[in-house]
Design a protein around this motif. Structure first.
Motif, PDB file in Angstrom:
ATOM      1  N   GLU A   1      13.525 -25.441 -20.930  1.00 24.12           N
ATOM      2  CA  GLU A   1      13.402 -24.630 -22.142  1.00 24.12           C
ATOM      3  C   GLU A   1      12.196 -23.711 -22.012  1.00 24.12           C
ATOM      4  O   GLU A   1      11.095 -24.146 -21.691  1.00 24.12           O
TER       5      GLU A   1
ATOM      6  N   PHE B   1      10.435 -20.368 -24.223  1.00 24.59           N
ATOM      7  CA  PHE B   1      10.429 -19.465 -25.366  1.00 24.59           C
ATOM      8  C   PHE B   1       9.739 -18.163 -24.967  1.00 24.59           C
ATOM      9  O   PHE B   1       8.631 -18.178 -24.419  1.00 24.59           O
TER      10      PHE B   1
ATOM     11  N   THR C   1       9.871 -28.304 -32.893  1.00 21.93           N
ATOM     12  CA  THR C   1      10.352 -28.833 -31.618  1.00 21.93           C
ATOM     13  C   THR C   1      10.144 -30.344 -31.553  1.00 21.93           C
ATOM     14  O   THR C   1       9.231 -30.889 -32.190  1.00 21.93           O
TER      15      THR C   1
ATOM     16  N   PHE D   1      17.407 -21.706 -22.423  1.00 24.17           N
ATOM     17  CA  PHE D   1      17.513 -23.150 -22.269  1.00 24.17           C
ATOM     18  C   PHE D   1      18.754 -23.546 -21.477  1.00 24.17           C
ATOM     19  O   PHE D   1      19.737 -22.811 -21.394  1.00 24.17           O
TER      20      PHE D   1
ATOM     21  N   ARG E   1      15.003 -18.182 -27.161  1.00 25.74           N
ATOM     22  CA  ARG E   1      14.961 -19.509 -26.556  1.00 25.74           C
ATOM     23  C   ARG E   1      15.910 -19.504 -25.368  1.00 25.74           C
ATOM     24  O   ARG E   1      17.116 -19.387 -25.521  1.00 25.74           O
TER      25      ARG E   1
END
Length: 627
Positions: A572, A574, A590, A567, A565
């Motif tokens: 954000e 992934f 999420t 961020f 992740r």
């Protein structure tokens, strides 16, 4: 009670990765306080006689009795000294003694309970003031060039110079090989003809890739093709060019916001050098020739002249005494070698075999660099956890401040390949990455150079054994935290085993070699699928600020699937990787409502608080939060 089992089995709980139990997470600056807590179940509270924290620092050991309330045993402790502390907990239950520690020394995480007093300890790194590593490097893309094998920029592909007793490959596409004698010694060094003008000619290519820094393997005068046998630190090797050409490279690269780092080989020289002069190649009197040589004190003779200390016993590479005053001044002095090249405009050095250099030498060298350019970078070749490395009986201080700015992240490469090859699970991958995150100071965890290839290991494509695995490794590497390294040719899928096979030439579509011109419409040595994948991932790296500047955390999604992740406060992304041969359905919890796949453009909608995804076998997906 068996010798080792989860502490929770007897009602105790400690986890160095959870700030409920250790705060703050990870390494700390000197004179900071850390809060430690151990939770316990009500059923065991009356049986606990006492809990001590056992603390080790250098050769000192102390026991600190912990306080307790209705929920925790706790202690707050101020760490006043720079260095590595190790700690564990001593538990007295019904007048029996047990130890609370990690599974292995310095690995961190969930505590286990032991009966043996040899139980391992947790590591706490306490560092001094750490300067921010310059962004061109810490957020950059580093491209490593083995100069002889990259590009020949001369007209008609002719060589600038030819060394005595060497051989030149008749074809740029020949497989590299060595001509060796009965004892493994190199009888003739081999060359293709790559040079600095060739690097200059390819700057536009490197800029388009997104390269911010070029790391050049050694370029100083030397007999070999690899140049780790330095003959003269003050001269560019004549096969590569000269100082004027090097200045041109520095200037033209800088105009494209690309900076140059040189390979600094300071633990040894070449035997065929002006300093040692074993073969009478130079007019100077070398240490091998006479004890009266001004260089004699630089080397470590056992029985002059034939018996001397050398790197790994290789006679071609006599070791130097780095702290000998005249050598130290020659390399790190105000008018020394480091100053010469720094003033020319390079942005730093990669220290070859950093473990074999005295810590004080590294600090003095770094101080000289920073006095000339405070935004320069000192990278060290380190193959293990750089926070607790012991070399020649000495605990290294690389990650404590005032030493290296960055290290080669070979442990990351090893862990990544083990995960992709299904030799370790996603949970083990998570544990190892979190261990390094805990041990390294935050700035150094970011600045460690993430790599999947170099001149010292097999080509990643060869080691991983398939294109799918290689592309998965590329995605995971290039979108990780901090600087990344591309070893020349990896971006087009070059293959090759160990040295010298991993040092083949770059497969250009058009080039000249020894008077002949070659052009390919379809280049058999260039994998376009790999090249296009690199370009896509590097474009994401360039366009998404959270990849370069954001934080990282890890999610274990299944036994074979892991996610990074990436961020910050607003963004954000992934990066989800599946090492299984089979497709897997994964779920990410999420609060967001919508994501987009950055490779395909597909919009992904969250159902409730669950994002459900299919990840193909040995593949990855990159998804970005949109709302």
């Amino acid at each position: 009670m068996n010798d080792m089992k989860p502490a929770s089995d007897i009602g105790l709980y400690f986890d160095s990765w959870d700030e409920t139990f250790k705060k703050p997470f990870g390494a700390i600056e000197r004179n900071s306080k850390v809060d430690f807590k151990i939770s316990f179940e009500p059923t065991i509270s009356s049986k606990i006689n006492r809990i001590d924290m056992e603390l080790f620092y250098e050769d000192k050991k102390m026991f600190i009795e912990m306080n307790y309330d209705s929920e925790f045993y706790y202690i707050s402790w101020k760490f006043e000294h720079i260095g590595l502390y190790f700690y564990r907990f001593v538990i007295y239950i019904d007048h029996h003694r047990y130890f609370l520690g990690p599974e292995y020394l310095a690995t961190g995480g969930l505590a286990l309970i032991y009966e043996d007093e040899k139980a391992p300890s947790y590591q706490l790194t306490v560092h001094g003031k750490i300067e921010k590593v310059p962004e061109f490097y810490s957020e950059g893309t580093v491209y490593q060039i083995f100069v002889d094998r990259f590009s020949n920029g001369n007209e008609n592909g002719q060589l600038l110079d030819i060394k005595p007793n060497s051989y030149i490959y008749s074809s740029w596409e020949d497989t590299p090989s060595y001509i060796k004698g009965p004892n493994g010694e190199i009888l003739r060094w081999d060359f293709y003809g790559g040079n600095l003008k060739g690097v200059i000619d390819k700057l536009d290519y490197l800029k388009q890739l997104g390269v911010t820094c070029i790391y050049l393997n050694p370029i100083f005068l030397a007999r070999s093709c690899h140049k780790y046998d330095t003959a003269d630190y003050s001269k560019i090797d004549s096969m590569f060019g000269d100082e004027e050409l090097f200045k041109e490279l520095i200037e033209k690269a800088k105009n494209k916001n690309i900076y140059i780092i040189l390979d600094g080989v300071f633990s040894h020289t070449g035997s065929d050098s002006i300093y040692f002069n074993k073969y009478n190649s130079f007019s100077s009197v070398g240490a091998y020739q006479s004890k009266e040589s001004k260089y004699f004190s630089w080397f470590k003779f056992k029985n002059h002249p034939e018996s001397y200390d050398s790197w790994w016993g290789i006679g071609d590479l006599p070791n130097v005494n780095e702290m000998e005053p005249s050598y130290l001044e020659f390399i790190t002095g105000e008018e020394g070698i480091v100053a010469k090249w720094m003033k020319m405009g390079i942005k730093g050095f990669r220290l070859d075999v950093a473990d074999e250099l005295p810590e004080e030498f590294i600090k003095i060298l770094r101080k000289r660099m920073k006095s000339i350019d405070k935004d320069s970078v000192l990278l060290g070749e380190v193959w293990e956890d750089a926070t607790n490395k012991i070399s020649y009986g000495e605990r290294r201080q690389y990650m404590l401040g005032e030493s290296l700015d960055s290290v080669t992240a070979y442990p990351y490469r090893r862990t990544l390949f083990n995960f992709i090859n299904r030799e370790i699970s996603a949970q083990t991958f998570y544990n190892i990455c979190t261990m390094f995150k805990e041990n390294y100071p935050k700035e150094y965890y970011k600045s460690a150079l993430k790599m999947i290839g170099s001149h010292d290991v097999q080509r990643a494509m060869t080691e991983l054994g398939s294109e799918k695995k290689f592309l998965l490794a590329v995605t995971m590497q290039l979108l990780f935290l901090g600087p990344v390294l591309i070893y020349y040719g990896d971006e087009v899928g070059l293959t090759g085993g160990k040295d010298p096979e991993n040092r083949a030439t770059y497969p250009w579509d058009s080039y000249e070699h020894l008077g002949f011109k070659y052009e390919y419409k379809t280049n058999p040595r260039k994998n376009l699928n790999v090249f296009n994948h690199y370009k896509k991932i590097l474009e994401i790296r360039k366009n998404e600020s959270v990849i370069k500047k954001g934080n990282v955390s890890y999610l274990v999604l299944s036994n074979r699937s892991i996610a990074y992740r990436r961020f910050d406060d607003k963004n954000e992304i992934f990066v989800i990787a599946n090492s299984s041969e089979l497709s897997e359905e994964v779920i990410i919890e999420t609060n967001s409502k919508k994501y987009v796949d950055l490779l395909t453009g597909e919009e992904l909608f969250v159902t409730g608080d669950r994002l459900e995804l299919i990840i193909e076998g040995e593949s990855s997906r990159i998804i970005k939060r949109m709302q």
